[in-house]
Motif scaffolding. Structure first.
Motif, PDB file in Angstrom:
ATOM      1  N   GLY A  98      -4.860  68.646 -53.302  1.00  0.00           N
ATOM      2  CA  GLY A  98      -5.038  69.646 -54.400  1.00  0.00           C
ATOM      3  C   GLY A  98      -5.659  70.892 -53.512  1.00  0.00           C
ATOM      4  N   ALA A  99      -5.487  72.024 -54.007  1.00  0.00           N
ATOM      5  CA  ALA A  99      -5.976  73.488 -53.316  1.00  0.00           C
ATOM      6  C   ALA A  99      -7.530  73.210 -53.557  1.00  0.00           C
ATOM      7  N   LYS A 100      -7.986  72.612 -54.389  1.00  0.00           N
ATOM      8  CA  LYS A 100      -9.650  72.532 -54.542  1.00  0.00           C
ATOM      9  C   LYS A 100      -9.959  71.839 -53.233  1.00  0.00           C
ATOM     10  N   ASN A 172      -6.051  86.593 -59.842  1.00  0.00           N
ATOM     11  CA  ASN A 172      -7.423  86.226 -60.155  1.00  0.00           C
ATOM     12  C   ASN A 172      -7.556  85.219 -61.429  1.00  0.00           C
ATOM     13  N   ASN A 173      -8.282  84.073 -61.311  1.00  0.00           N
ATOM     14  CA  ASN A 173      -8.839  83.189 -62.112  1.00  0.00           C
ATOM     15  C   ASN A 173     -10.314  83.533 -62.161  1.00  0.00           C
ATOM     16  N   PRO A 174     -10.796  84.125 -63.262  1.00  0.00           N
ATOM     17  CA  PRO A 174     -10.382  84.092 -64.556  1.00  0.00           C
ATOM     18  C   PRO A 174     -10.057  85.449 -65.204  1.00  0.00           C
ATOM     19  N   MET A 200      -7.538  83.663 -48.271  1.00  0.00           N
ATOM     20  CA  MET A 200      -6.439  84.029 -49.739  1.00  0.00           C
ATOM     21  C   MET A 200      -6.355  82.753 -50.438  1.00  0.00           C
ATOM     22  N   ASP A 201      -6.736  82.666 -51.457  1.00  0.00           N
ATOM     23  CA  ASP A 201      -6.267  81.717 -52.801  1.00  0.00           C
ATOM     24  C   ASP A 201      -5.396  82.120 -53.568  1.00  0.00           C
ATOM     25  N   ASP A 202      -3.974  81.702 -52.949  1.00  0.00           N
ATOM     26  CA  ASP A 202      -2.820  82.199 -53.532  1.00  0.00           C
ATOM     27  C   ASP A 202      -2.397  81.265 -54.621  1.00  0.00           C
ATOM     28  N   ILE A 203      -3.042  80.308 -55.330  1.00  0.00           N
ATOM     29  CA  ILE A 203      -2.592  79.152 -56.211  1.00  0.00           C
ATOM     30  C   ILE A 203      -1.755  79.809 -57.247  1.00  0.00           C
ATOM     31  N   TYR A 204      -2.045  81.140 -57.633  1.00  0.00           N
ATOM     32  CA  TYR A 204      -1.112  81.682 -58.580  1.00  0.00           C
ATOM     33  C   TYR A 204      -0.085  82.881 -58.292  1.00  0.00           C
ATOM     34  N   HIS A 205       0.003  82.735 -56.982  1.00  0.00           N
ATOM     35  CA  HIS A 205       0.625  84.141 -56.442  1.00  0.00           C
ATOM     36  C   HIS A 205       2.111  84.371 -57.111  1.00  0.00           C
ATOM     37  N   VAL A 236       0.836  73.156 -55.635  1.00  0.00           N
ATOM     38  CA  VAL A 236       1.889  72.986 -56.601  1.00  0.00           C
ATOM     39  C   VAL A 236       1.470  72.944 -58.172  1.00  0.00           C
ATOM     40  N   SER A 237       0.066  72.819 -58.133  1.00  0.00           N
ATOM     41  CA  SER A 237      -0.737  72.710 -59.438  1.00  0.00           C
ATOM     42  C   SER A 237      -0.055  73.677 -60.565  1.00  0.00           C
ATOM     43  N   LYS A 238      -0.190  74.813 -60.144  1.00  0.00           N
ATOM     44  CA  LYS A 238      -0.097  76.205 -61.095  1.00  0.00           C
ATOM     45  C   LYS A 238       1.381  76.671 -61.117  1.00  0.00           C
ATOM     46  N   LEU A 239       1.983  76.763 -60.168  1.00  0.00           N
ATOM     47  CA  LEU A 239       3.290  77.233 -59.817  1.00  0.00           C
ATOM     48  C   LEU A 239       4.179  76.518 -60.638  1.00  0.00           C
ATOM     49  N   PHE A 245      -0.534  65.952 -59.731  1.00  0.00           N
ATOM     50  CA  PHE A 245      -0.030  65.422 -58.502  1.00  0.00           C
ATOM     51  C   PHE A 245      -1.205  65.653 -57.308  1.00  0.00           C
ATOM     52  N   ARG A 246      -1.990  66.530 -57.627  1.00  0.00           N
ATOM     53  CA  ARG A 246      -2.960  66.879 -56.659  1.00  0.00           C
ATOM     54  C   ARG A 246      -2.601  67.176 -55.398  1.00  0.00           C
ATOM     55  N   ILE A 247      -1.641  68.016 -55.262  1.00  0.00           N
ATOM     56  CA  ILE A 247      -1.289  68.417 -53.841  1.00  0.00           C
ATOM     57  C   ILE A 247      -1.325  69.867 -53.735  1.00  0.00           C
TER      58      ILE A 247
HETATM   59  N1  PMP Z   1      -8.135  77.856 -56.989  1.00  0.00           N
HETATM   60  C1  PMP Z   1      -8.116  78.371 -58.145  1.00  0.00           C
HETATM   61  C2  PMP Z   1      -8.457  79.961 -58.311  1.00  0.00           C
HETATM   62  C3  PMP Z   1      -7.855  77.596 -59.335  1.00  0.00           C
HETATM   63  O1  PMP Z   1      -7.983  78.248 -60.440  1.00  0.00           O
HETATM   64  C4  PMP Z   1      -7.533  76.260 -59.187  1.00  0.00           C
HETATM   65  C5  PMP Z   1      -7.279  75.285 -60.313  1.00  0.00           C
HETATM   66  N2  PMP Z   1      -7.926  75.594 -61.355  1.00  0.00           N
HETATM   67  C6  PMP Z   1      -7.776  75.973 -57.872  1.00  0.00           C
HETATM   68  C7  PMP Z   1      -7.866  76.669 -56.565  1.00  0.00           C
HETATM   69  C8  PMP Z   1      -7.427  74.260 -57.518  1.00  0.00           C
HETATM   70  O2  PMP Z   1      -6.024  73.812 -57.674  1.00  0.00           O
HETATM   71  P1  PMP Z   1      -5.649  72.317 -57.358  1.00  0.00           P
HETATM   72  O3  PMP Z   1      -5.458  71.599 -58.763  1.00  0.00           O
HETATM   73  O4  PMP Z   1      -4.460  72.328 -56.575  1.00  0.00           O
HETATM   74  O5  PMP Z   1      -6.782  71.537 -56.828  1.00  0.00           O
END
Ligand code: PMP
Length: 405
Positions: A98-100, A172-174, A200-205, A236-239, A245-247
């Motif tokens: 996971g990106a986390k 950006n989240n939120p 760069m946290d590009d998880i929603y890019h 892969v979580s958001k896109l 899957f936690r990748i």
């Molecule tokens: N960065 C941001 C900004 C997020 O919102 C999230 C998930 N809420 C993550 C990272 C972590 O994503 P993942 O499920 O891949 O751990």
């Protein structure tokens, strides 16, 4: 002997806590509407399911290389070239659970005790806690103009000799806000000049709306990857809506990846190969999944904006992407935790207090659910906050009685 002071000081994840609260209420049969949710409702893309299933059917589920399956890293390298216009080597890529975990490992690899990390409010809830877990100090920059993006001058003023990194999450989240190219260009140049890492946290890019184009931070620099201080996180979580899957993965200079690999080797060893195979399937499969999700989210965003526009006293900036928005509810209640609890109790609507993201007076509302969730959720909130509305309504079989905040 007591528990660790540092561990004891780490806050519970408010979003995961709310998910749990909503689940328990639903199990009790309550008609909860979850506008706090951080994941789309889509089914896992078929290529991801098949690819994981092949791995399982082969009975080939052993430790994978710490930095990721070579075949997944190959897919990530192609993704990076296609979406960022950047050619990177396998040694620049590390896959995590996971990106986390990617972000945590980056911070663990970068920070010495008391190093500072600049976070721009509103920020993702986990950043400050993760910085502290790595013995660093989160430094929050809050835009003075009350908007969702600080000016460069405000960031510059927060930099000290202890500043090690800046985290930038766009969109950006939120808030759903996307940083424009001019701002990112300035940020990249500033970090290079000061020798600060830019994460760069590009998880929603790619979940961006209204014809906006994807922005690659690599385009803002002439430096090669090895000499730049640019680190890009994705997953892969958001896109693909593949949260379970936690990748996630990191693209970074080789030395950073090498240190992160040692950190990962001593903690989780590797991400599960079954799940890595799933991520590989998603990346190599038809990309129309992302477009379908993006269009759904854009439509949901429009419905949410329409509902909020007619909400007296509430102000909301239209999100550029993601599946969140961050309306200002301070006209009703400045304490966002109290407001969120009130809405859950009175109207059974889950929202996330803006305070958790460094934006008191706001609530984060997610439109990742259905259009009905959005319309009914906001309608219930309007009822709960309108002193002239009928004092009783039925939600499902339950009589809800409103008393004023
Ligand atoms: N960065 C941001 C900004 C997020 O919102 C999230 C998930 N809420 C993550 C990272 C972590 O994503 P993942 O499920 O891949 O751990």
């Amino acid at each position: 002997m007591g528990l660790s002071q540092l561990a004891l000081s780490i806050a519970e994840s408010p979003t995961l806590k709310l998910n749990e609260e909503a689940r328990v209420l639903r199990e009790k049969g309550e008609a909860v509407i979850h506008l706090g949710i951080g994941e789309p409702k889509n089914k896992t893309p078929i290529p991801a399911v098949l690819s994981s299933a092949v791995r399982l059917n082969q009975g080939d589920v052993k430790y994978a290389p710490t930095d990721g399956l070579p075949s997944l890293k190959k897919a990530i390298i192609r993704y990076t070239e296609e979406n960022y216009d950047k050619v990177v080597a396998p040694e620049n890529v590390i896959v995590s659970s996971g990106a986390k975990q990617s972000i945590y490992n980056i911070l663990y690899a970068l920070l010495n005790p008391k190093d500072e990390v600049i976070l721009m409010a509103p920020y993702w809830v986990s950043y400050p806690e993760m910085v502290r877990m790595c013995w660093g100090v989160p430094v929050i920059v809050t835009p003075e103009d009350g908007g969702f993006r600080p000016r460069m001058a405000e960031i510059e003023r927060s930099v000290t000799s202890a500043t090690k990194a800046i985290i930038c999450n766009s969109p950006n989240n939120p808030s759903g806000m996307m940083f424009d190219e001019a701002f990112l260009g300035e940020l990249v140049a500033f970090c290079e000049k000061k020798g600060i890492y830019l994460i760069m946290d590009d998880i929603y890019h790619k979940l961006i709306f209204d014809g906006r184009r994807l922005i690659s931070a690599y385009k803002m620099t002439n430096k090669d990857l090895e000499t730049s201080k640019l680190i890009v996180v994705n997953g892969v979580s958001k896109l693909y809506g593949m949260t379970g899957f936690r990748i996630g993965w990191t693209v970074a200079p080789r030395k950073t990846v090498e240190v992160m690999t040692n950190v990962q080797a001593q903690t989780t060893s590797c991400a599960s190969p079954v799940m890595q195979a799933g991520a590989e399937g998603a990346l190599n499969g038809l990309q129309s999944t992302i477009e379908a999700l993006r269009l759904t989210m854009q439509n949901n965003r429009d419905v949410m904006m329409q509902e909020l526009t007619s909400f007296t006293g509430v102000r909301c900036r239209k999100p550029d992407g993601t599946f969140y928005c961050l309306p200002d509810f301070s006209a009703y209640q400045k304490d966002s935790v109290a407001l969120s609890q009130f809405l859950l109790k009175k109207a059974m609507v889950v929202t996330v207090p803006g305070k958790e993201f460094g934006m008191e007076g706001h609530l984060r509302l997610s439109y990742a659910g259905t259009v009905k969730d959005v319309t009914e959720g906001v309608a219930r909130m309007k009822w709960a906050l309108d002193p002239n509305a009928p004092s009783e309504i039925y939600i499902g079989d339950r009589k809800c009685v409103r008393d004023w905040l």
